[in-house]
Design an enzyme around this catalytic site. Structure first.
Site, PDB file in Angstrom:
ATOM      1  N   HIS A  50      17.788  -6.490  18.089  1.00 52.23           N
ATOM      2  CA  HIS A  50      16.632  -7.154  17.248  1.00 52.23           C
ATOM      3  C   HIS A  50      17.505  -7.092  15.728  1.00 52.23           C
ATOM      4  O   HIS A  50      18.648  -6.668  15.356  1.00 52.23           O
ATOM      5  CB  HIS A  50      15.713  -5.873  17.156  1.00 52.23           C
ATOM      6  CG  HIS A  50      14.939  -6.081  18.265  1.00 52.23           C
ATOM      7  ND1 HIS A  50      13.586  -5.345  18.442  1.00 52.23           N
ATOM      8  CD2 HIS A  50      14.898  -6.866  19.321  1.00 52.23           C
ATOM      9  CE1 HIS A  50      13.286  -5.693  19.765  1.00 52.23           C
ATOM     10  NE2 HIS A  50      13.899  -6.539  20.307  1.00 52.23           N
ATOM     11  N   GLU A  52      16.817  -5.725  12.689  1.00 61.59           N
ATOM     12  CA  GLU A  52      17.244  -4.529  12.017  1.00 61.59           C
ATOM     13  C   GLU A  52      18.565  -4.110  12.313  1.00 61.59           C
ATOM     14  O   GLU A  52      19.337  -3.805  11.483  1.00 61.59           O
ATOM     15  CB  GLU A  52      15.932  -3.524  12.220  1.00 61.59           C
ATOM     16  CG  GLU A  52      14.741  -4.026  11.654  1.00 61.59           C
ATOM     17  CD  GLU A  52      13.964  -4.613  13.040  1.00 61.59           C
ATOM     18  OE1 GLU A  52      12.847  -4.219  12.859  1.00 61.59           O
ATOM     19  OE2 GLU A  52      14.395  -5.395  13.756  1.00 61.59           O
ATOM     20  N   ASP A 200       6.419 -44.402  31.898  1.00 59.94           N
ATOM     21  CA  ASP A 200       7.602 -44.184  31.422  1.00 59.94           C
ATOM     22  C   ASP A 200       8.800 -43.942  31.882  1.00 59.94           C
ATOM     23  O   ASP A 200       9.733 -43.773  31.352  1.00 59.94           O
ATOM     24  CB  ASP A 200       7.260 -43.493  30.028  1.00 59.94           C
ATOM     25  CG  ASP A 200       6.219 -44.312  28.807  1.00 59.94           C
ATOM     26  OD1 ASP A 200       5.935 -45.409  28.968  1.00 59.94           O
ATOM     27  OD2 ASP A 200       5.773 -43.339  28.149  1.00 59.94           O
ATOM     28  N   LEU A 204      11.772 -36.042  29.481  1.00 64.02           N
ATOM     29  CA  LEU A 204      11.321 -34.917  28.852  1.00 64.02           C
ATOM     30  C   LEU A 204      12.115 -33.757  28.756  1.00 64.02           C
ATOM     31  O   LEU A 204      11.941 -32.665  28.750  1.00 64.02           O
ATOM     32  CB  LEU A 204      10.050 -34.423  29.595  1.00 64.02           C
ATOM     33  CG  LEU A 204       8.913 -35.286  29.895  1.00 64.02           C
ATOM     34  CD1 LEU A 204       7.837 -34.906  30.467  1.00 64.02           C
ATOM     35  CD2 LEU A 204       8.484 -35.928  28.503  1.00 64.02           C
ATOM     36  N   GLY A 295      -3.462 -40.719  25.767  1.00 65.31           N
ATOM     37  CA  GLY A 295      -4.836 -40.357  25.365  1.00 65.31           C
ATOM     38  C   GLY A 295      -5.827 -39.599  26.139  1.00 65.31           C
ATOM     39  O   GLY A 295      -6.899 -38.958  25.823  1.00 65.31           O
ATOM     40  N   ALA A 300      -8.842 -34.547  27.055  1.00 68.52           N
ATOM     41  CA  ALA A 300      -9.009 -33.389  27.905  1.00 68.52           C
ATOM     42  C   ALA A 300      -8.568 -32.007  27.229  1.00 68.52           C
ATOM     43  O   ALA A 300      -9.707 -31.241  27.267  1.00 68.52           O
ATOM     44  CB  ALA A 300      -8.456 -33.514  29.282  1.00 68.52           C
TER      45      ALA A 300
END
Length: 371
Positions: A50, A52, A200, A204, A295, A300
């Protein structure tokens, strides 16, 4: 320097880990002694030390008597790493300045109480708003146990995401498109509908150096996704979920053989129940999703109340066209008072384009979707 100025340095340090800590928070820390920064660090990656502990390790001198500035309350339990409160006490740090209390019920206030009972001076709430915004995803995921969903689209000045022919390459310039790939790195998952895959055939993925690919989530109610699509053919390389209500065993088995993971989700109306899907993805440890839908899916997602944030990239162009595609379709609202409300605007210039961001306000006047 003031507490606020030191904390701002810690905030900027934390941002270095954007995209790498999920589902952990981004955290930055600095140690100050006699007005000099003697150590600094951030939580670089999930499972690693972490902030710290990294700041203490990086110290140029003994941190005894120093002040620790940390953007999130130090942990006080054993997880992937030992408690940070132990390191603070072992190194005799005199004062701890905390940006915001940790919402995790395993910590929430207990780290602060432990330090105070041990005689450490603790100040809480310095740049609290900035520290909370830094980890909007983490705060949402810890509270709701569902992914934080950010909806993204690129449009013209007249609100079109494609010409009436369906052609959409490219609306925005290279700088804006690069920013989108940074978002794909930032968020743990990316979600589109089957219609986007059919139209398309996207990958991704994230194409920037020193970044990671998001987990791909395809909402495909009736399993229309082509077996030879780029999504399916690369599913063994990039983790891919297909969310469906279909019971077609043969189609499901073919997709599984290609490496896709199938998530069975009940229908809500004509499409899958997105809230149900978010619960299932949250159980799988996915804390955030970039929604790059068309769209229909965008409507939704808004209608079912899963969207928390909106990224709208606006290009200085006008397409026109009665039948040109818009960013949000569906049935729409009946009255202006039912509108999806947005707040906390942020505007960024990206080359010739503008990025406008808002948080989504939950509107109690909006009608619930029909089952």
């Amino acid at each position: 320097m003031t507490d606020e100025e030191y904390m701002q340095i810690a905030v900027e340090l934390a941002k270095n880990a954007e995209g790498w800590t999920n589902p952990n928070p981004m955290v930055g820390a600095i140690l100050v002694k006699d007005g000099i920064i003697i150590g600094q660090g951030f939580h670089a990656k999930w499972g690693q030390p972490h902030a710290e502990r990294n700041a203490i390790t990086a110290c140029s001198e003994n941190p005894e008597g120093a002040t620790l500035y940390v953007t999130l309350e130090p942990c006080c339990h054993y997880g992937k790493t030992p408690p940070c409160t132990d390191a603070i006490l072992e190194n005799r740090i005199a004062r701890v300045v905390v940006g915001v209390q940790d919402p995790n019920p395993l910590i929430s206030g207990m780290g602060i109480d432990l330090l105070r009972k041990a005689g450490v001076q603790v100040t809480v709430g310095i740049l609290e708003k900035e520290c909370r915004e830094l980890n909007a995803v983490f705060f949402h995921y810890i509270k709701e146990k569902k992914p934080y969903v950010a909806m993204k689209y690129a449009m013209t000045m007249d609100g079109k995401i494609a010409a009436y022919t369906g052609n959409s390459m490219w609306i925005t310039g290279e700088i804006a498109r690069e920013h989108v790939h940074r978002l794909r790195h930032k968020y743990m998952g990316i979600m589109v509908g089957a219609g986007t895959v059919l139209k398309d055939d996207p990958r991704l993925d994230c194409r920037l150096p020193e970044t990671k690919n998001p987990i791909r989530i395809i909402c495909d109610t009736n399993l229309r996704i082509p077996i030879d699509s780029q999504i399916v053919t690369t599913a063994k390389e990039i983790q891919t979920y297909i969310a469906t209500a279909s019971a077609d065993r043969e189609a499901i088995e073919r997709l599984r053989e290609k490496g896709c993971m199938i998530v069975k989700v009940p229908k809500l109306g004509r499409h899958i129940d997105l809230n149900g899907l978010m619960e299932l993805l949250g159980q799988r440890g996915i804390d955030s999703i970039l929604l790059e839908g068309g769209g229909t899916l965008n409507w939704a997602a808004l209608e079912q109340g899963i969207v928390e944030h909106v990224y709208a990239y606006i290009a200085p162009k006008i397409f026109g066209g009665r039948n040109a595609v818009t960013a949000v379709e569906g049935r729409g609202i009946e009255r202006p008072e039912e509108a999806f409300l947005l707040k906390e605007r942020k505007v960024t210039q990206l080359g010739e384009d503008l990025l406008v961001e808002y948080n989504v306000v939950k509107n109690p006047s909006l009608k619930k979707p029909n089952p």
